[in-house]
Design an enzyme around this catalytic site. Structure first.
Site, PDB file in Angstrom:
ATOM      1  N   THR A  35      43.441  32.122  39.842  1.00  0.00           N
ATOM      2  CA  THR A  35      42.528  32.107  40.980  1.00  0.00           C
ATOM      3  C   THR A  35      41.016  31.608  40.524  1.00  0.00           C
ATOM      4  O   THR A  35      41.078  31.220  39.449  1.00  0.00           O
ATOM      5  CB  THR A  35      42.608  33.565  41.538  1.00  0.00           C
ATOM      6  OG1 THR A  35      41.550  34.391  40.452  1.00  0.00           O
ATOM      7  CG2 THR A  35      43.585  34.371  41.762  1.00  0.00           C
ATOM      8  N   HIS A  71      38.392  33.106  40.245  1.00  0.00           N
ATOM      9  CA  HIS A  71      37.511  34.323  39.930  1.00  0.00           C
ATOM     10  C   HIS A  71      36.869  33.807  38.597  1.00  0.00           C
ATOM     11  O   HIS A  71      35.603  33.916  38.394  1.00  0.00           O
ATOM     12  CB  HIS A  71      38.595  35.349  39.228  1.00  0.00           C
ATOM     13  CG  HIS A  71      38.081  36.513  39.157  1.00  0.00           C
ATOM     14  ND1 HIS A  71      37.766  37.044  37.797  1.00  0.00           N
ATOM     15  CD2 HIS A  71      37.434  37.675  39.893  1.00  0.00           C
ATOM     16  CE1 HIS A  71      36.856  38.150  37.849  1.00  0.00           C
ATOM     17  NE2 HIS A  71      36.974  38.722  39.067  1.00  0.00           N
TER      18      HIS A  71
END
Ligand code: DLZ
Length: 155
Positions: A87, A89
């Site tokens: 992701t 992140h």
């Protein structure tokens, strides 16, 4: 020309803070240990080193700020290890942490060393936290050198 270069990294009499994130702790603890070795090699007394653990890399900014504001350290090494996942992140945390640590350098009068590995793979993190290429040692030396600059001021 005036060239300023310290012949020797001398940490005697210095108080150094080390903030360590627990995420990817096999890597961050190895970086921490190498950093502590560098501090000891440079003459920093063990009882003037404060090691503050924090959960993850995102928290190293607050940890560093805390040491600056409440422990009167001469310099801080902020250690973490971000490994890219599937992701976004990684991008958000890496960006926030690098800006947060940079901000502390600009807004406080205490040097903060960027000791956060931002790796695409676990192997990259291992390569940079083991053996001769363990970056933690150079980060410890950098903290002392920056604190020496501060201490060299006439006023
Ligand atoms: C949540 C998270 C993830 C997915 N990955 C990492 C990482 O690779 N390295 C790291 O230091 N921390 C990671 N974290 C935790 C965040 O840094 C932070 O602790 C949490 O989002 C809570 O604020």
């Amino acid at each position: 020309m005036k060239e300023i270069h310290f012949e020797k990294i001398d940490g005697s009499g210095m108080k150094i803070g080390v903030v360590v994130a627990r995420w990817n702790s096999a890597v961050t603890y190895a970086l921490r240990d190498a950093c502590l070795r560098a501090l000891a090699d440079a003459g920093v007394e063990e009882n003037t080193i404060i090691v503050q653990e924090v959960p993850g890399s995102y928290e190293v900014v607050f940890g560093a700020k805390h040491l600056i504001e409440h422990n009167a350290v001469d310099a801080v090494v902020a250690i973490g290890c971000l490994i890219k996942g599937e992701t976004m992140h990684f991008e958000y945390i890496a960006d926030a942490v690098s800006h947060g640590l940079m901000k502390l350098n600009v807004e406080t009068d205490v040097p903060v060393v960027f000791g956060v590995l931002t790796c695409l793979t676990e192997q990259q993190a291992i390569d940079r936290s083991t053996g001769e290429n363990n970056h933690g040692y150079a980060w410890g030396q950098s903290a002392i050198e920056m604190a020496m600059i501060k201490k060299s001021r006439k006023r």
